[in-house]
Write an enzyme that holds these catalytic residues in place. Structure first.
Site, short mmCIF file in Angstrom:
data_model
loop_
_atom_site.label_atom_id
_atom_site.label_comp_id
_atom_site.label_asym_id
_atom_site.label_seq_id
_atom_site.Cartn_x
_atom_site.Cartn_y
_atom_site.Cartn_z
N CYS A 2 0.83 -1.18 0.00
CA CYS A 2 0.00 0.00 0.00
C CYS A 2 0.87 1.24 0.00
O CYS A 2 2.09 1.18 -0.14
CB CYS A 2 -0.90 0.01 1.24
SG CYS A 2 -1.78 -1.55 1.50
N ARG A 47 -4.85 1.40 -0.75
CA ARG A 47 -4.69 -0.04 -0.47
C ARG A 47 -4.59 -0.89 -1.72
O ARG A 47 -5.35 -0.74 -2.67
CB ARG A 47 -5.88 -0.54 0.36
CG ARG A 47 -5.68 -1.99 0.81
CD ARG A 47 -6.88 -2.55 1.54
NE ARG A 47 -6.57 -3.90 2.07
CZ ARG A 47 -7.47 -4.82 2.34
NH1 ARG A 47 -8.76 -4.57 2.15
NH2 ARG A 47 -7.11 -6.00 2.80
N LEU A 48 -3.61 -1.80 -1.69
CA LEU A 48 -3.53 -2.93 -2.62
C LEU A 48 -3.86 -4.16 -1.79
O LEU A 48 -3.10 -4.55 -0.91
CB LEU A 48 -2.13 -3.04 -3.23
CG LEU A 48 -1.91 -4.15 -4.25
CD1 LEU A 48 -2.73 -3.91 -5.51
CD2 LEU A 48 -0.43 -4.27 -4.60
N SER A 49 -4.99 -4.77 -2.04
CA SER A 49 -5.51 -5.84 -1.17
C SER A 49 -4.76 -7.14 -1.39
O SER A 49 -4.77 -7.69 -2.50
CB SER A 49 -7.00 -6.05 -1.43
OG SER A 49 -7.70 -4.83 -1.27
N ILE A 50 -4.12 -7.65 -0.32
CA ILE A 50 -3.34 -8.88 -0.39
C ILE A 50 -3.81 -9.90 0.65
O ILE A 50 -4.00 -11.07 0.35
CB ILE A 50 -1.83 -8.59 -0.17
CG1 ILE A 50 -1.32 -7.55 -1.19
CG2 ILE A 50 -1.01 -9.88 -0.23
CD1 ILE A 50 -1.29 -8.02 -2.62
N ILE A 51 -3.96 -9.45 1.91
CA ILE A 51 -4.36 -10.33 3.02
C ILE A 51 -5.64 -9.79 3.66
O ILE A 51 -5.79 -8.58 3.82
CB ILE A 51 -3.23 -10.44 4.06
CG1 ILE A 51 -2.05 -11.24 3.48
CG2 ILE A 51 -3.71 -11.09 5.35
CD1 ILE A 51 -0.84 -11.33 4.38
N GLY A 73 3.29 -2.72 3.90
CA GLY A 73 4.18 -3.85 4.02
C GLY A 73 3.46 -5.13 4.37
O GLY A 73 2.24 -5.25 4.21
N SER A 354 11.14 -12.07 -5.33
CA SER A 354 12.33 -11.65 -6.06
C SER A 354 13.58 -11.96 -5.24
O SER A 354 13.50 -12.27 -4.05
CB SER A 354 12.24 -10.16 -6.39
OG SER A 354 13.25 -9.77 -7.31
N GLY A 355 14.75 -11.86 -5.88
CA GLY A 355 15.98 -12.34 -5.27
C GLY A 355 16.87 -11.29 -4.64
O GLY A 355 18.04 -11.58 -4.34
#
Length: 611
Positions: A2, A47-51, A73, A354-355
């Site tokens: 977010c 907000r970017l909804s992830i959980i 985060g 990602s690495g």
């Protein structure tokens, strides 16, 4: 993932100002928005909804409504912390990791921070105490910017949001420019915008009654505690920590994918996460195209690969937008490649692994082999080495071994400022219109070198990169380029439990004369073909050296080097000479030219156009 923004104090137009600030970071959170405004603070959230997709909206409150948070985060151990807090009597309304931070702060105060495992930047407002508390994660994965404006504090996930606050003057910080020319990224706590600062990794702040206090809550420490472990035992510990970290980083209510280059870092992550999709980009030059390599690996580990071939024109056309999203100029050519791989991934998933971080933790950069390479001559007394270097410097033409002798004449503190070293102080003074000389690169690195006195040179180099390069270049572009496409990037290497293994490795398990990341590569061998596990590090290879000799792109840069901003900051005859010498094959000046050009593109976007 977010974005947040806000300010303390009360303004007549607080709602309108907050809306403008939020609009500037809509790309960080296109799914929903939220505000909290009271007499002491205005807090905005995208907000970017992830959980907990249905219940995780922010700003979020405690039971009584007197503590409110905005958080960017993921907390990977939030479920364990949630159970611990429930046992202590806290009542939860949802299953989001954000609420764990609220109750954790109520229970532990700033001591909560050392209990967290994850990536985070957040702000908590205690309306009873009229106090603001903010923090940034251990390694600097998530950004946090702030500025004092009168008696108020302005804060945000991106600088462009802070610039919308009335009273913030938009002025170039020339000290930042001087050191950018050496490091290729913004290295100082004060950003390229005068008066706007980064909250540094592992730091927290509190703000009350107009007084700002900042302190460090955690410090990375290296030693060789695993020196008595066998090579196989050390590799097994690395793999155990990595498998646990990847498992934690997969926690999501949406699909998770993985970036995949031809290198061991992203390949190890992709082979460990057992997902369905990987994402790769390449260029229309065979030497700079990793797509075939990535597709071959994807077939071996049975994961679908989605790729994009970036044309030269696409790359160049994207540069202004990339520098806008970056907030500050960054001269790493791989940033644009990361922009396109994020764009590709965002078509299919909301989260990608990602690495990043493997090189700083496990000793992965090729430059880390230099101490061994120079050992053939560094036994010679320094005055003699200095005299030898003076002689070869006076020779006007290049020859094999010239740079070796020059570098061998310098102590590590003199020659190594991090993974990139573009312009020396003398070189940057030669091209700049005005010089403050307030900082030299060695003045910036000295406090860090002082903390690792007596350690081996490789570990000392790692410590510099962990505290400077990783933050200013690697993680900056990972966050900004992914968020430009509303994509959350997670970095399993940058986990505290992984670091707890990496920090104890002796030098022989990190770097040898033949290879880098030797123990980590051995751990990865369990999942990867030898051709990948032992492959030399390339990063994102980008053909800028070739492009800058092409008439079309040479002309684009020449125009910028002759323009108004170039005349304001640089001696144009000197920077044009760098460009012509490169085109004519006299010197490979491509990285120096790129460093100047990226600053000019950024300046045009923020100071000459309506950004």
């Amino acid at each position: 993932m977010c974005g947040f923004c806000g300010f303390t104090g009360e303004l007549i137009e607080s709602d309108e100002i907050l809306t403008k600030m939020m609009d500037k970071i809509v790309h960080r959170g296109p799914d929903s928005a939220g505000k909290h405004i009271d007499g002491g603070v205005a807090m905005g959230f995208r907000r970017l909804s992830i959980i907990d997709l249905d219940n995780g909206s922010q700003p979020m409150y405690n039971e009584t409504g007197d503590i409110v948070i905005t958080f960017n985060g993921e907390i990977y151990n939030y479920q364990e912390l949630r159970e611990e807090l429930i046992q202590k009597g806290h009542k939860f309304k949802n299953n989001a990791d954000t609420e764990v931070l609220i109750h954790g702060y109520e229970e532990y105060g700033k001591e909560l921070l050392n209990k967290l495992r994850g990536m985070f930047a957040f702000v908590i407002w205690d309306s009873t105490k009229k106090e603001l508390f903010g923090a940034r994660d251990f390694f600097g994965i998530k950004p946090f910017y702030y500025a004092k404006c009168g008696d108020n504090l302005v804060f945000a996930s991106e600088i462009k949001s802070i610039l919308e606050y009335p009273g913030i003057k938009k002025e170039v910080n020339k000290d930042a420019l001087e050191n950018y020319l050496s490091f290729q990224y913004s290295v100082l706590p004060e950003t390229f915008f005068e008066g706007i600062f980064k909250l540094m990794p592992s730091h927290c702040l509190s703000f009350k009654n107009g007084e700002l206090n900042i302190e460090r809550y955690w410090t990375p420490v290296f030693d060789d505690a695993l020196k008595n472990k066998t090579f196989d035992e050390a590799a097994a510990l690395i793999d155990e920590a990595m498998q646990d970290s990847v498992k934690k980083h997969k926690i999501s209510d949406v699909e998770v994918g993985s970036f995949l280059s031809s290198g061991v870092d992203s390949s190890y992550v992709a082979a460990s996460f057992h997902g369905d999709k990987t994402f790769t980009v390449g260029f229309d030059y065979a030497k700079y195209n990793e797509i075939d390599y990535a597709k071959s690996l994807s077939e071996k580990i049975k994961i679908d690969n989605y790729s994009k071939l970036i044309t030269t024109d696409e790359y160049w056309n994207a540069i202004p937008e990339v520098q806008y999203y970056m907030d500050e100029p960054l001269a790493d050519p791989a940033a644009i490649a990361l922009y396109f791989v994020s764009q590709t991934a965002a078509k299919y998933v909301k989260v990608a692994l990602s690495g990043e971080g493997a090189d700083e933790f496990f000793g992965g950069y090729n430059i880390y082999k230099e101490p061994d390479a120079l050992s053939a001559v560094t036994w010679i007394p320094k005055p003699i080495r200095k005299a030898m270097a003076g002689i070869v410097k006076a020779i006007p033409f290049k020859f094999k071994g010239k740079n070796y002798i020059i570098r061998a004449s310098k102590d590590l503190e003199e020659r190594f400022i991090g993974n990139a070293n573009m312009f020396s102080v003398e070189e940057r003074n030669k091209i700049l219109k005005s010089v403050s000389g307030k900082y030299t690169p060695q003045m910036i690195t000295k406090p860090l070198y002082d903390k690792v006195k007596g350690m081996d040179d490789v570990t000392r180099m790692q410590y510099i990169d962990l505290n400077l390069w990783l933050i200013g270049d690697i993680l900056l572009k990972a966050d900004k380029m992914s968020m430009a496409h509303s994509l959350e990037v997670r970095v399993p290497f940058l986990d505290r439990k992984v670091f707890d293994v990496a920090r104890h490795l002796p030098k022989r398990y990190k770097v040898t004369k033949e290879n880098t990341k030797v123990a980590m590569r051995h751990a990865a061998n369990k999942y990867l073909p030898d051709m990948v596990a032992e492959k030399k590090k390339l990063g994102f290879p980008v053909p800028i050296r070739i492009w800058l000799k092409d008439d079309k792109y040479f002309s684009i840069v020449k125009e910028a080097f002759s323009g108004g901003a170039a005349k304001e900051f640089f001696k144009t005859d000197e920077i044009l000479k760098l460009l012509y010498d490169h085109k004519n094959g006299k010197n490979d000046n491509s990285r120096k030219i790129w460093t100047i050009y990226m600053f000019l593109v950024w300046h045009k976007k923020y100071f000459e156009q309506a950004a």
